[in-house]
Motif scaffolding. Structure first.
Motif, PDB file in Angstrom:
ATOM      1  N   ALA A  46      45.408  43.529  50.788  1.00  0.00           N
ATOM      2  CA  ALA A  46      45.446  42.201  51.613  1.00  0.00           C
ATOM      3  C   ALA A  46      44.457  41.200  51.135  1.00  0.00           C
ATOM      4  O   ALA A  46      44.977  40.026  51.096  1.00  0.00           O
ATOM      5  CB  ALA A  46      44.701  42.640  53.005  1.00  0.00           C
ATOM      6  N   ARG A  47      43.564  41.644  50.480  1.00  0.00           N
ATOM      7  CA  ARG A  47      42.720  40.485  49.560  1.00  0.00           C
ATOM      8  C   ARG A  47      43.321  39.970  48.291  1.00  0.00           C
ATOM      9  O   ARG A  47      43.332  38.922  48.124  1.00  0.00           O
ATOM     10  CB  ARG A  47      41.275  41.506  49.163  1.00  0.00           C
ATOM     11  CG  ARG A  47      40.209  41.860  50.195  1.00  0.00           C
ATOM     12  CD  ARG A  47      39.096  42.401  49.514  1.00  0.00           C
ATOM     13  NE  ARG A  47      38.440  41.348  48.919  1.00  0.00           N
ATOM     14  CZ  ARG A  47      38.104  41.598  47.467  1.00  0.00           C
ATOM     15  NH1 ARG A  47      38.604  42.574  46.828  1.00  0.00           N
ATOM     16  NH2 ARG A  47      37.298  40.564  47.009  1.00  0.00           N
ATOM     17  N   ALA A  48      44.232  40.663  47.603  1.00  0.00           N
ATOM     18  CA  ALA A  48      44.867  40.320  46.593  1.00  0.00           C
ATOM     19  C   ALA A  48      45.862  39.302  47.084  1.00  0.00           C
ATOM     20  O   ALA A  48      46.206  38.071  46.535  1.00  0.00           O
ATOM     21  CB  ALA A  48      45.682  41.154  45.839  1.00  0.00           C
ATOM     22  N   TRP A  49      46.684  39.373  48.415  1.00  0.00           N
ATOM     23  CA  TRP A  49      47.456  38.591  49.105  1.00  0.00           C
ATOM     24  C   TRP A  49      46.850  37.312  49.385  1.00  0.00           C
ATOM     25  O   TRP A  49      47.516  36.269  49.174  1.00  0.00           O
ATOM     26  CB  TRP A  49      48.331  39.268  50.114  1.00  0.00           C
ATOM     27  CG  TRP A  49      49.330  38.481  50.586  1.00  0.00           C
ATOM     28  CD1 TRP A  49      49.326  37.722  51.891  1.00  0.00           C
ATOM     29  CD2 TRP A  49      50.620  38.232  50.160  1.00  0.00           C
ATOM     30  NE1 TRP A  49      50.463  37.077  52.105  1.00  0.00           N
ATOM     31  CE2 TRP A  49      51.258  37.352  51.251  1.00  0.00           C
ATOM     32  CE3 TRP A  49      51.459  38.617  49.278  1.00  0.00           C
ATOM     33  CZ2 TRP A  49      52.507  36.840  50.938  1.00  0.00           C
ATOM     34  CZ3 TRP A  49      52.619  38.383  48.981  1.00  0.00           C
ATOM     35  CH2 TRP A  49      53.322  37.266  49.621  1.00  0.00           C
ATOM     36  N   ASN A  50      45.582  37.332  49.914  1.00  0.00           N
ATOM     37  CA  ASN A  50      44.959  36.378  50.367  1.00  0.00           C
ATOM     38  C   ASN A  50      44.582  35.379  49.215  1.00  0.00           C
ATOM     39  O   ASN A  50      44.823  34.152  49.132  1.00  0.00           O
ATOM     40  CB  ASN A  50      43.391  36.767  50.978  1.00  0.00           C
ATOM     41  CG  ASN A  50      42.929  35.557  51.700  1.00  0.00           C
ATOM     42  OD1 ASN A  50      43.425  34.725  52.029  1.00  0.00           O
ATOM     43  ND2 ASN A  50      41.526  35.544  51.626  1.00  0.00           N
ATOM     44  N   PRO A 117      43.395  35.530  37.095  1.00  0.00           N
ATOM     45  CA  PRO A 117      43.250  36.816  37.209  1.00  0.00           C
ATOM     46  C   PRO A 117      42.720  37.471  38.339  1.00  0.00           C
ATOM     47  O   PRO A 117      41.532  36.924  38.530  1.00  0.00           O
ATOM     48  CB  PRO A 117      42.381  37.166  35.774  1.00  0.00           C
ATOM     49  CG  PRO A 117      41.788  35.752  35.781  1.00  0.00           C
ATOM     50  CD  PRO A 117      42.611  34.846  36.304  1.00  0.00           C
ATOM     51  N   TYR A 118      43.233  38.556  38.818  1.00  0.00           N
ATOM     52  CA  TYR A 118      42.542  39.091  40.104  1.00  0.00           C
ATOM     53  C   TYR A 118      42.303  40.495  39.548  1.00  0.00           C
ATOM     54  O   TYR A 118      43.377  41.379  39.247  1.00  0.00           O
ATOM     55  CB  TYR A 118      43.494  39.051  41.331  1.00  0.00           C
ATOM     56  CG  TYR A 118      42.949  39.642  42.608  1.00  0.00           C
ATOM     57  CD1 TYR A 118      42.255  38.905  43.485  1.00  0.00           C
ATOM     58  CD2 TYR A 118      43.318  40.850  42.769  1.00  0.00           C
ATOM     59  CE1 TYR A 118      41.482  39.651  44.359  1.00  0.00           C
ATOM     60  CE2 TYR A 118      42.878  41.687  43.989  1.00  0.00           C
ATOM     61  CZ  TYR A 118      41.826  40.838  44.907  1.00  0.00           C
ATOM     62  OH  TYR A 118      41.373  41.381  46.008  1.00  0.00           O
ATOM     63  N   THR A 119      41.344  41.038  40.005  1.00  0.00           N
ATOM     64  CA  THR A 119      40.753  42.415  39.662  1.00  0.00           C
ATOM     65  C   THR A 119      40.668  43.326  40.959  1.00  0.00           C
ATOM     66  O   THR A 119      39.906  42.837  42.067  1.00  0.00           O
ATOM     67  CB  THR A 119      39.313  42.487  38.967  1.00  0.00           C
ATOM     68  OG1 THR A 119      39.409  41.639  37.627  1.00  0.00           O
ATOM     69  CG2 THR A 119      38.932  43.807  38.617  1.00  0.00           C
ATOM     70  N   PHE A 120      41.440  44.423  41.246  1.00  0.00           N
ATOM     71  CA  PHE A 120      41.263  45.297  42.335  1.00  0.00           C
ATOM     72  C   PHE A 120      39.766  46.005  42.314  1.00  0.00           C
ATOM     73  O   PHE A 120      39.416  46.646  41.361  1.00  0.00           O
ATOM     74  CB  PHE A 120      42.311  46.083  42.485  1.00  0.00           C
ATOM     75  CG  PHE A 120      43.474  45.512  42.797  1.00  0.00           C
ATOM     76  CD1 PHE A 120      44.151  45.347  43.931  1.00  0.00           C
ATOM     77  CD2 PHE A 120      44.734  45.091  41.629  1.00  0.00           C
ATOM     78  CE1 PHE A 120      45.444  44.669  44.176  1.00  0.00           C
ATOM     79  CE2 PHE A 120      45.767  44.662  41.853  1.00  0.00           C
ATOM     80  CZ  PHE A 120      46.031  44.454  43.081  1.00  0.00           C
ATOM     81  N   ARG A 121      39.263  45.951  43.424  1.00  0.00           N
ATOM     82  CA  ARG A 121      38.072  46.463  43.262  1.00  0.00           C
ATOM     83  C   ARG A 121      37.940  47.986  43.715  1.00  0.00           C
ATOM     84  O   ARG A 121      37.466  48.733  43.119  1.00  0.00           O
ATOM     85  CB  ARG A 121      37.117  45.853  44.581  1.00  0.00           C
ATOM     86  CG  ARG A 121      36.467  44.634  44.073  1.00  0.00           C
ATOM     87  CD  ARG A 121      35.548  44.157  45.375  1.00  0.00           C
ATOM     88  NE  ARG A 121      35.178  42.808  45.190  1.00  0.00           N
ATOM     89  CZ  ARG A 121      34.397  41.948  46.100  1.00  0.00           C
ATOM     90  NH1 ARG A 121      33.980  42.556  47.239  1.00  0.00           N
ATOM     91  NH2 ARG A 121      33.968  40.966  45.726  1.00  0.00           N
ATOM     92  N   SER A 133      45.798  48.938  33.369  1.00  0.00           N
ATOM     93  CA  SER A 133      44.659  47.925  33.420  1.00  0.00           C
ATOM     94  C   SER A 133      44.299  47.836  35.118  1.00  0.00           C
ATOM     95  O   SER A 133      45.420  48.050  35.860  1.00  0.00           O
ATOM     96  CB  SER A 133      45.473  46.386  33.117  1.00  0.00           C
ATOM     97  OG  SER A 133      44.394  45.532  33.604  1.00  0.00           O
ATOM     98  N   ASN A 134      43.334  47.284  35.566  1.00  0.00           N
ATOM     99  CA  ASN A 134      43.207  47.228  37.002  1.00  0.00           C
ATOM    100  C   ASN A 134      43.114  45.618  37.666  1.00  0.00           C
ATOM    101  O   ASN A 134      42.703  45.306  38.443  1.00  0.00           O
ATOM    102  CB  ASN A 134      41.869  47.544  37.356  1.00  0.00           C
ATOM    103  CG  ASN A 134      40.640  47.091  36.892  1.00  0.00           C
ATOM    104  OD1 ASN A 134      40.723  46.275  35.911  1.00  0.00           O
ATOM    105  ND2 ASN A 134      39.481  47.248  37.316  1.00  0.00           N
ATOM    106  N   GLN A 135      43.808  45.057  36.513  1.00  0.00           N
ATOM    107  CA  GLN A 135      43.826  43.335  36.770  1.00  0.00           C
ATOM    108  C   GLN A 135      45.400  43.051  36.915  1.00  0.00           C
ATOM    109  O   GLN A 135      46.168  43.520  36.177  1.00  0.00           O
ATOM    110  CB  GLN A 135      43.379  42.546  35.978  1.00  0.00           C
ATOM    111  CG  GLN A 135      42.671  41.483  35.959  1.00  0.00           C
ATOM    112  CD  GLN A 135      41.804  40.864  35.082  1.00  0.00           C
ATOM    113  OE1 GLN A 135      42.139  40.825  33.925  1.00  0.00           O
ATOM    114  NE2 GLN A 135      40.652  40.404  35.266  1.00  0.00           N
ATOM    115  N   VAL A 136      45.619  42.038  37.641  1.00  0.00           N
ATOM    116  CA  VAL A 136      46.958  41.317  37.767  1.00  0.00           C
ATOM    117  C   VAL A 136      46.706  39.837  37.701  1.00  0.00           C
ATOM    118  O   VAL A 136      45.703  39.241  37.919  1.00  0.00           O
ATOM    119  CB  VAL A 136      47.596  41.694  39.014  1.00  0.00           C
ATOM    120  CG1 VAL A 136      48.170  43.152  38.982  1.00  0.00           C
ATOM    121  CG2 VAL A 136      47.189  41.303  40.326  1.00  0.00           C
TER     122      VAL A 136
END
Length: 147
Positions: A46-50, A117-121, A133-136
Motif C-alpha cells: 500500500a505504501r508503494a502504491w501511494n 527508486p522505492y525500497t520496501f521496508r 533486490s528489495n528495490q523497485v
C-alpha cells in the motif's frame, strides 16, 4: 465396582486434557509468522502504491505546467514544481530522475518522465531473497500537447 472404574477414568481424562493444552500455542506459533508477513506485506505494498500515485501526480503537474503558453514557465520551473510535489509527499526529490522533453511549437507534445527508486521496508528481505533486490523503480510518463 462401577464407582471405582469412574474414579480411575477421571484422572485419565484430566491427563488427556492437559496434554492438549499446548496444541493451540504450537498452532499459533506456526501460523503467526505467516500472518504477520501477510499483514506487513499488505502495508508495504500500500505504501508503494501511494508512492507511485504521488510520482504520477507530480509528473502530471509538471507536464501541465510545461504545456501552458506562459513565457515565464520553462523546464527549470517545471522541474522545481515536480520536486516540490515529491517533497510534499515526503519522497526525496534528489533520488528521482526527472526528464522533461518540451515540444517547441503549439500543438506539439511535451513529456515529463519521473523514475523513483522505492525500497520496501518490511518485506524487503523476502523480496530480495526471490529477486536479488528489495528495490523497485516507480516510473511515470505523462505526455500533453502544448497549448
Amino acid at each position: 465396582m462401577n464407582t471405582q472404574r469412574s474414579r480411575s477414568l477421571i484422572p485419565r481424562l484430566l491427563r488427556l486434557r492437559a496434554s492438549e493444552a499446548g496444541q493451540s500455542l504450537v498452532e499459533f506459533a506456526l501460523v503467526a509468522p505467516i500472518l504477520l508477513l501477510l499483514i506487513l506485506g499488505t502495508v508495504d505494498m500500500a505504501r508503494a502504491w501511494n508512492a507511485f500515485q504521488v510520482v504520477t501526480d507530480a509528473a502530471r503537474e509538471g507536464a501541465r505546467n510545461v504545456v501552458i503558453d506562459d513565457p515565464q514557465i520553462d523546464s527549470d520551473s517545471a522541474r522545481a514544481i515536480v520536486e516540490n510535489a515529491l517533497a510534499r509527499a515526503r519522497l526525496d526529490p534528489a533520488s528521482a530522475t526527472i526528464s522533461i522533453a518540451e515540444g517547441p511549437l503549439r500543438g506539439d507534445p511535451s513529456t515529463v518522465q519521473i523514475e523513483y527508486p522505492y525500497t520496501f521496508r518490511w518485506i524487503g528481505p523476502v523480496i530480495a531473497w526471490f529477486t536479488g533486490s528489495n528495490q523497485v523503480t516507480l516510473t511515470s510518463t505523462i505526455t500533453m500537447r502544448n497549448e
